[in-house]
Structure formats: structure tokens, C-alpha cells
Design a protein around this motif. Structure first.
Motif, PDB file in Angstrom:
ATOM      1  N   LYS A   1      -3.580  -6.414 -10.004  1.00 55.15           N
ATOM      2  CA  LYS A   1      -3.837  -4.985  -9.920  1.00 55.15           C
ATOM      3  C   LYS A   1      -5.293  -4.705  -9.550  1.00 55.15           C
ATOM      4  O   LYS A   1      -5.573  -3.846  -8.721  1.00 55.15           O
ATOM      5  CB  LYS A   1      -3.536  -4.317 -11.272  1.00 55.15           C
TER       6      LYS A   1
ATOM      7  N   LYS B   1      -5.927  -5.532  -5.916  1.00 52.71           N
ATOM      8  CA  LYS B   1      -5.400  -4.480  -5.052  1.00 52.71           C
ATOM      9  C   LYS B   1      -6.301  -3.255  -5.060  1.00 52.71           C
ATOM     10  O   LYS B   1      -6.539  -2.634  -4.021  1.00 52.71           O
ATOM     11  CB  LYS B   1      -3.984  -4.091  -5.476  1.00 52.71           C
ATOM     12  N   LYS B   2      -6.818  -2.884  -6.237  1.00 48.92           N
ATOM     13  CA  LYS B   2      -7.725  -1.743  -6.324  1.00 48.92           C
ATOM     14  C   LYS B   2      -9.009  -2.003  -5.550  1.00 48.92           C
ATOM     15  O   LYS B   2      -9.515  -1.116  -4.857  1.00 48.92           O
ATOM     16  CB  LYS B   2      -8.050  -1.424  -7.782  1.00 48.92           C
TER      17      LYS B   2
END
Length: 175
Positions: free
Chosen positions: A3, A6-7
């Protein structure tokens, strides 16, 4: 962990787009600030902590790359994120109309705060130029981008896998 990667990749993509393609678009007379639109979206959807984190990142990168006085953009984006995230607690922010209104207000507040910062840094500010900057076409194009993001947002959410309850290991013996 994935996550966060991806951020970070998303953030890098936005930074590259804002600093590479937006100046080319700006030459055609279209002013757009992706950071304001995304900051508004993030503040209204995810809250204060996420919005201030993105505001600090957007601000620091902008200050490092373009600022004549370090900290101006960071402070403006930070104040904008805080004020927008407080509105999340008092207004219904889940519909398209609120996204449009808050994007327009964020653009106006951003330009006003920038003018105030310039005034305190002893820059000559022409009042007519200030009004022109505050109520410019940037509001319209930021609103158009906000509408696009609002429409695309449900489609960009990761879809849940149908096998989320799959267990690895011993089978349940009660079956």
C-alpha cells in the motif's frame, strides 16, 4: 508495505505530471493546480492526517523546486489541508456538489494565502492583478478536474477478491 509503495508511486506520478505537463498546458492559457484538487479530494475523503501528510509533501517538493522563499508553499498547502479536513466534520462531503464547492473555495483560498505571503515578504501587489489571480480560470479547470476525479474514484478503488476468506493450513474438521 505494498500500500505504501503504491501511495509513493502515485505521489511521484502526480509530482511528475504537475511539474512536467501542467506548464505545457499553462502555455495555452489553461491554468490548473493538481495539488489543490487532490488535496481537496484527500482532505474530504480521508481526513486530517492523510491530508496534512500529502500537503507537507506537495509543499516541500514545490518549495524545493520552485520557491523563491522556502516554506511558502508548504505553509499554504498545510493550512489548506487543515481547513479542508475540518469541513469534513461539519458538512456532507460525499457528493459531487460539495467536491465542486470545496475545490473552488480551496483554489480561492490558495491564491489569497499566496498573495498574503507575498505581501508580508514585501512584494508589490497590484490589487487588480490579485483579483484576477484569485478569480481566474484556474477555478473552472480545477473544478473540471475535481469532477473527473469524483467520477473516476469509484472505478479506481481496488476490487476485493472473492476469495478473501480462503484459509491456508488445516481444514476445518467440523464440516
Amino acid at each position: 508495505m505494498m500500500k505504501q509503495i503504491k501511495k509513493i508511486l502515485f505521489l511521484m506520478l502526480i509530482l511528475i505530471f504537475q511539474y512536467s505537463f501542467v506548464p505545457i498546458i499553462k502555455m495555452t492559457g489553461i491554468k490548473i493546480n493538481i495539488f489543490i484538487v487532490l488535496l481537496t479530494f484527500i482532505a474530504l475523503r480521508f481526513g486530517r492526517y492523510t491530508a496534512t501528510l500529502y500537503a507537507l509533501i506537495f509543499g516541500i517538493f514545490t518549495d524545493v523546486l520552485f520557491s523563491f522563499s522556502f516554506g511558502i508553499y508548504t505553509l499554504i498547502y498545510f493550512l489548506l489541508a487543515i481547513s479542508l479536513s475540518f469541513t469534513r466534520e461539519y458538512f456532507n462531503t460525499g457528493n459531487l456538489l460539495s467536491s465542486i464547492i470545496f475545490t473552488a473555495l480551496a483554489t480561492i483560498i490558495y491564491n489569497l494565502l499566496f498573495a498574503i505571503m507575498l505581501y508580508f515578504l514585501s512584494y508589490n501587489i497590484n490589487f487588480l492583478l490579485l483579483i484576477n489571480r484569485v478569480f481566474s480560470s484556474e477555478i473552472i479547470f480545477n473544478i473540471i478536474l475535481a469532477i473527473i476525479i469524483y467520477i473516476l474514484e469509484p472505478k479506481l478503488k481496488p476490487r476485493r477478491l472473492l476469495i478473501t476468506n480462503l484459509r491456508i493450513g488445516k481444514a476445518d474438521e467440523t464440516a
